[in-house]
Design a protein around this motif. Structure first.
Motif, PDB file in Angstrom:
ATOM      1  N   ILE A 333      -0.675 -18.516 -15.382  1.00 42.78           N
ATOM      2  CA  ILE A 333      -1.552 -17.588 -14.660  1.00 42.78           C
ATOM      3  C   ILE A 333      -2.980 -18.117 -14.638  1.00 42.78           C
ATOM      4  O   ILE A 333      -3.658 -18.089 -13.592  1.00 42.78           O
ATOM      5  N   ASP A 334      -3.466 -18.620 -15.771  1.00 44.21           N
ATOM      6  CA  ASP A 334      -4.833 -19.161 -15.824  1.00 44.21           C
ATOM      7  C   ASP A 334      -4.992 -20.338 -14.874  1.00 44.21           C
ATOM      8  O   ASP A 334      -6.026 -20.476 -14.203  1.00 44.21           O
ATOM      9  N   LEU A 335      -3.992 -21.209 -14.827  1.00 46.24           N
ATOM     10  CA  LEU A 335      -4.052 -22.348 -13.910  1.00 46.24           C
ATOM     11  C   LEU A 335      -4.085 -21.874 -12.465  1.00 46.24           C
ATOM     12  O   LEU A 335      -4.897 -22.357 -11.660  1.00 46.24           O
ATOM     13  N   ALA A 336      -3.223 -20.938 -12.120  1.00 45.85           N
ATOM     14  CA  ALA A 336      -3.169 -20.434 -10.745  1.00 45.85           C
ATOM     15  C   ALA A 336      -4.485 -19.770 -10.344  1.00 45.85           C
ATOM     16  O   ALA A 336      -4.987 -19.982  -9.233  1.00 45.85           O
ATOM     17  N   GLN A 337      -5.058 -18.978 -11.248  1.00 45.90           N
ATOM     18  CA  GLN A 337      -6.307 -18.297 -10.916  1.00 45.90           C
ATOM     19  C   GLN A 337      -7.473 -19.274 -10.826  1.00 45.90           C
ATOM     20  O   GLN A 337      -8.371 -19.096  -9.998  1.00 45.90           O
ATOM     21  N   SER A 338      -7.470 -20.311 -11.659  1.00 45.24           N
ATOM     22  CA  SER A 338      -8.555 -21.298 -11.587  1.00 45.24           C
ATOM     23  C   SER A 338      -8.518 -22.067 -10.272  1.00 45.24           C
ATOM     24  O   SER A 338      -9.564 -22.476  -9.758  1.00 45.24           O
ATOM     25  N   LYS A 339      -7.324 -22.267  -9.729  1.00 44.60           N
ATOM     26  CA  LYS A 339      -7.179 -22.975  -8.453  1.00 44.60           C
ATOM     27  C   LYS A 339      -7.200 -22.027  -7.257  1.00 44.60           C
ATOM     28  O   LYS A 339      -7.207 -22.476  -6.099  1.00 44.60           O
ATOM     29  N   LYS A 340      -7.158 -20.702  -7.531  1.00 47.27           N
ATOM     30  CA  LYS A 340      -7.095 -19.674  -6.481  1.00 47.27           C
ATOM     31  C   LYS A 340      -5.863 -19.861  -5.593  1.00 47.27           C
ATOM     32  O   LYS A 340      -5.912 -19.712  -4.376  1.00 47.27           O
ATOM     33  N   LEU A 341      -4.736 -20.189  -6.242  1.00 46.76           N
ATOM     34  CA  LEU A 341      -3.492 -20.443  -5.530  1.00 46.76           C
ATOM     35  C   LEU A 341      -2.389 -19.579  -6.138  1.00 46.76           C
ATOM     36  O   LEU A 341      -2.019 -19.756  -7.296  1.00 46.76           O
ATOM     37  N   ASP A 342      -1.884 -18.653  -5.367  1.00 46.45           N
ATOM     38  CA  ASP A 342      -0.843 -17.736  -5.832  1.00 46.45           C
ATOM     39  C   ASP A 342       0.517 -18.363  -5.593  1.00 46.45           C
ATOM     40  O   ASP A 342       1.188 -18.090  -4.601  1.00 46.45           O
ATOM     41  N   PHE A 343       0.959 -19.220  -6.525  1.00 45.69           N
ATOM     42  CA  PHE A 343       2.254 -19.874  -6.352  1.00 45.69           C
ATOM     43  C   PHE A 343       3.369 -19.176  -7.126  1.00 45.69           C
ATOM     44  O   PHE A 343       4.495 -19.666  -7.134  1.00 45.69           O
ATOM     45  N   PHE A 344       3.088 -18.033  -7.759  1.00 46.12           N
ATOM     46  CA  PHE A 344       4.174 -17.298  -8.407  1.00 46.12           C
ATOM     47  C   PHE A 344       4.438 -15.936  -7.772  1.00 46.12           C
ATOM     48  O   PHE A 344       5.230 -15.149  -8.278  1.00 46.12           O
ATOM     49  N   GLY A 345       3.797 -15.631  -6.639  1.00 54.22           N
ATOM     50  CA  GLY A 345       4.190 -14.482  -5.830  1.00 54.22           C
ATOM     51  C   GLY A 345       3.603 -13.147  -6.230  1.00 54.22           C
ATOM     52  O   GLY A 345       4.198 -12.101  -5.938  1.00 54.22           O
ATOM     53  N   ALA A 346       2.425 -13.131  -6.859  1.00 52.28           N
ATOM     54  CA  ALA A 346       1.784 -11.858  -7.173  1.00 52.28           C
ATOM     55  C   ALA A 346       1.450 -11.086  -5.893  1.00 52.28           C
ATOM     56  O   ALA A 346       1.503  -9.847  -5.867  1.00 52.28           O
ATOM     57  N   GLY A 347       1.124 -11.805  -4.828  1.00 48.68           N
ATOM     58  CA  GLY A 347       0.793 -11.156  -3.566  1.00 48.68           C
ATOM     59  C   GLY A 347       1.935 -10.331  -3.003  1.00 48.68           C
ATOM     60  O   GLY A 347       1.715  -9.278  -2.404  1.00 48.68           O
ATOM     61  N   ASP A 348       3.162 -10.793  -3.191  1.00 47.83           N
ATOM     62  CA  ASP A 348       4.312 -10.014  -2.721  1.00 47.83           C
ATOM     63  C   ASP A 348       4.395  -8.670  -3.437  1.00 47.83           C
ATOM     64  O   ASP A 348       4.704  -7.639  -2.829  1.00 47.83           O
ATOM     65  N   ALA A 349       4.141  -8.670  -4.764  1.00 49.11           N
ATOM     66  CA  ALA A 349       4.179  -7.419  -5.527  1.00 49.11           C
ATOM     67  C   ALA A 349       3.099  -6.455  -5.047  1.00 49.11           C
ATOM     68  O   ALA A 349       3.336  -5.246  -4.913  1.00 49.11           O
ATOM     69  N   GLU A 363      -5.314  -8.692   2.071  1.00 53.19           N
ATOM     70  CA  GLU A 363      -4.747  -9.865   2.735  1.00 53.19           C
ATOM     71  C   GLU A 363      -5.803 -10.877   3.152  1.00 53.19           C
ATOM     72  O   GLU A 363      -5.659 -12.085   2.916  1.00 53.19           O
ATOM     73  N   LYS A 364      -6.905 -10.416   3.743  1.00 51.25           N
ATOM     74  CA  LYS A 364      -7.880 -11.356   4.298  1.00 51.25           C
ATOM     75  C   LYS A 364      -8.650 -12.115   3.215  1.00 51.25           C
ATOM     76  O   LYS A 364      -9.136 -13.225   3.448  1.00 51.25           O
ATOM     77  N   ASP A 365      -8.776 -11.527   2.028  1.00 54.36           N
ATOM     78  CA  ASP A 365      -9.508 -12.196   0.946  1.00 54.36           C
ATOM     79  C   ASP A 365      -8.610 -12.371  -0.275  1.00 54.36           C
ATOM     80  O   ASP A 365      -9.091 -12.303  -1.418  1.00 54.36           O
ATOM     81  N   TRP A 366      -7.319 -12.615  -0.054  1.00 55.87           N
ATOM     82  CA  TRP A 366      -6.401 -12.602  -1.185  1.00 55.87           C
ATOM     83  C   TRP A 366      -6.714 -13.682  -2.202  1.00 55.87           C
ATOM     84  O   TRP A 366      -6.615 -13.452  -3.415  1.00 55.87           O
ATOM     85  N   ARG A 367      -7.123 -14.855  -1.808  1.00 59.25           N
ATOM     86  CA  ARG A 367      -7.390 -15.925  -2.769  1.00 59.25           C
ATOM     87  C   ARG A 367      -8.490 -15.519  -3.747  1.00 59.25           C
ATOM     88  O   ARG A 367      -8.374 -15.743  -4.962  1.00 59.25           O
ATOM     89  N   GLU A 368      -9.563 -14.918  -3.249  1.00 65.61           N
ATOM     90  CA  GLU A 368     -10.649 -14.487  -4.126  1.00 65.61           C
ATOM     91  C   GLU A 368     -10.235 -13.308  -4.993  1.00 65.61           C
ATOM     92  O   GLU A 368     -10.556 -13.258  -6.185  1.00 65.61           O
ATOM     93  N   ILE A 369      -9.514 -12.359  -4.407  1.00 63.11           N
ATOM     94  CA  ILE A 369      -9.066 -11.187  -5.168  1.00 63.11           C
ATOM     95  C   ILE A 369      -8.083 -11.598  -6.244  1.00 63.11           C
ATOM     96  O   ILE A 369      -8.140 -11.121  -7.387  1.00 63.11           O
ATOM     97  N   PHE A 370      -7.166 -12.503  -5.891  1.00 62.86           N
ATOM     98  CA  PHE A 370      -6.179 -12.986  -6.860  1.00 62.86           C
ATOM     99  C   PHE A 370      -6.857 -13.675  -8.038  1.00 62.86           C
ATOM    100  O   PHE A 370      -6.480 -13.486  -9.199  1.00 62.86           O
ATOM    101  N   ALA A 371      -7.893 -14.455  -7.759  1.00 60.32           N
ATOM    102  CA  ALA A 371      -8.584 -15.186  -8.825  1.00 60.32           C
ATOM    103  C   ALA A 371      -9.279 -14.243  -9.805  1.00 60.32           C
ATOM    104  O   ALA A 371      -9.466 -14.585 -10.978  1.00 60.32           O
ATOM    105  N   GLU A 372      -9.669 -13.043  -9.336  1.00 57.67           N
ATOM    106  CA  GLU A 372     -10.388 -12.099 -10.188  1.00 57.67           C
ATOM    107  C   GLU A 372      -9.496 -10.995 -10.739  1.00 57.67           C
ATOM    108  O   GLU A 372      -9.964 -10.161 -11.531  1.00 57.67           O
ATOM    109  N   ALA A 373      -8.224 -10.959 -10.356  1.00 58.00           N
ATOM    110  CA  ALA A 373      -7.318  -9.906 -10.819  1.00 58.00           C
ATOM    111  C   ALA A 373      -7.093 -10.011 -12.323  1.00 58.00           C
ATOM    112  O   ALA A 373      -7.152 -11.102 -12.900  1.00 58.00           O
ATOM    113  N   VAL A 374      -6.841  -8.864 -12.945  1.00 58.23           N
ATOM    114  CA  VAL A 374      -6.579  -8.816 -14.388  1.00 58.23           C
ATOM    115  C   VAL A 374      -5.066  -8.736 -14.606  1.00 58.23           C
ATOM    116  O   VAL A 374      -4.411  -7.797 -14.144  1.00 58.23           O
TER     117      VAL A 374
END
Length: 399
Positions: A333-349, A363-374
């Motif tokens: 998760i830390d690696l994915a958030q540091s790269k701002k790349l959702d490769f494990f499918g949190a966006g689908d959930a 949707e339009k800002d998912w990379r930034e939102i994903f990086a800051e999600a808890v």
């Protein structure tokens, strides 16, 4: 009525004569099976001049030549280049005595340089061609060209596609990779909020020849995952972290957990089953995602004579194994958030939990939102049972 029939017949006759005399429709003649070269594995690499290089491993059954009519399976390695994937595939026709047939293709290997260049242009032909199945498996080659794996992974009695088939059949025991087929790749690339991941393999020599031959092929080893930004290689999830991604993808089938005991021994747990739930929720206007993982384990080995079969020791082992899994998941998760790349499918959930907010906000800002999600990780690890021997050897002597 007769007049109408006569007019209709006349019209059809005129149209037929025009088609037959004015156009020449040419259909390719059918190809006999003995004139077809069956392709089971192909390596795709970037060639000089921005060309595409294909390396194919063919399979052919030949007669053994003996009176018993025995048959032998042989494999040949053939290369071709072209400005596009289709041109490279068609160029095989220029010097092959048989027509390459990709309808039996099972494995695509992508070289590291091609992956860095962007895999979409290398895979489009394979996804578009009606002869090729979309459920074939795709691997990224780490540290080598794909052609090297096809060539060096082939040996006299071990062919590259057989080695890849073995990896596919037996990887469940480690859960260090999972299969990603061509259809899933195209789906992820089309979903802009998701990031692509593909399992990796590499060449390694682990098998020694008993006859002293130095020409035996190299072995092919699992090597975690490659992840992508758009369709370009962005980094690797190494073998030690790969199981964490499979926990997040809910694709754990088995595995090995080495857990130190209180007194310096070692208990080895075999993962029997795993279930993951991902539950997004909003807290103070911020996105939180609860990751809940339930794991069932069996004790497969005890190193030492320590008796760990009491409630306190078993709870200790369950806590330690749960923390080990939690650490693996957290690293991914830390690696994915540091790269701002959702490769494990949190966006689908999040999409399924908040479909309205997803379309309007996430949707339009998912990379930034994903990086800051808890991400709140909870692991419940249970030890279900041991196998044939319960007490370790010598346990009675230390009581």
């Amino acid at each position: 009525m007769r007049y109408a029939k006569a007019v209709t017949l006349l019209c059809f006759s005129i149209i037929g004569s025009i088609v037959m005399t004015g156009c020449k429709i040419v259909f390719p003649s059918p190809t006999q099976i003995q004139d077809i070269e069956f392709i089971r594995a192909v390596g795709i690499d970037k060639a000089p001049g921005d060309k595409v290089k294909l390396t194919i491993a063919t399979q052919r059954i030949v007669s053994g030549g003996g009176g018993g009519g025995s048959e032998q399976k042989i494999s040949e390695i053939v290369r071709s280049e072209g400005r596009t994937g289709f041109e490279a595939a068609r160029n095989f026709w220029g010097y092959s005595e048989k027509r390459p047939f990709f309808g039996h293709l099972e494995y695509i290997l992508i070289g590291e340089e091609a992956a860095k260049d962007g895999i979409l242009k290398y895979l489009d032909f394979f996804a578009r061609d009606p002869e090729i199945r979309l459920n074939l498996d795709v691997f990224v080659v780490q540290g080598n060209e794909a052609g090297d794996v096809v060539r060096m992974g082939n040996a006299r009695d071990k062919f590259v596609f057989d080695r890849l088939e073995g990896i596919k059949k037996h990887h469940w025991g480690l859960s260090m990779i999972n299969e990603v087929d061509l259809m899933e790749i195209m789906y992820i690339l089309d979903a802009e909020y998701l990031s692509l991941y593909i399992p990796c393999v590499r060449l390694i020599r682990k098998t020694e020849s008993t006859d002293g031959s130095s020409s035996e092929g190299m072995d092919i080893e699992l090597q975690g995952f490659a992840f992508f930004e758009s369709d370009k290689l962005a980094g690797h999830i190494e073998r030690e972290m790969a199981r964490g991604l499979n926990f997040l993808k809910n694709k754990i089938k088995s595995g090995v957990l080495n857990i130190p005991t209180k007194n310096g021994g070692m208990v080895v747990l075999e993962i029997i089953s795993s279930s993951r739930k991902m539950k997004p929720h909003l807290k103070d206007g911020k996105l939180h995602i609860a990751v809940e993982i339930d794991v069932s384990n069996n004790i497969s080995e005890i190193q030492g004579s320590e008796d760990i079969f009491d409630e306190e020791d078993l709870q200790y082992l369950e806590t330690r194994s749960g923390q080990l899994i939690k650490d693996e998941v957290r690293k991914v998760i830390d690696l994915a958030q540091s790269k701002k790349l959702d490769f494990f499918g949190a966006g689908d959930a999040v999409l399924h939990k908040f479909p309205g907010l997803w379309e309007d906000v996430f949707e339009k800002d998912w990379r930034e939102i994903f990086a800051e999600a808890v991400f709140e990780i909870t692991v419940r690890s249970r030890i279900s049972r041991t196998y044939d021997i319960k007490q370790p050897v010598g346990a009675k002597d230390i009581k």
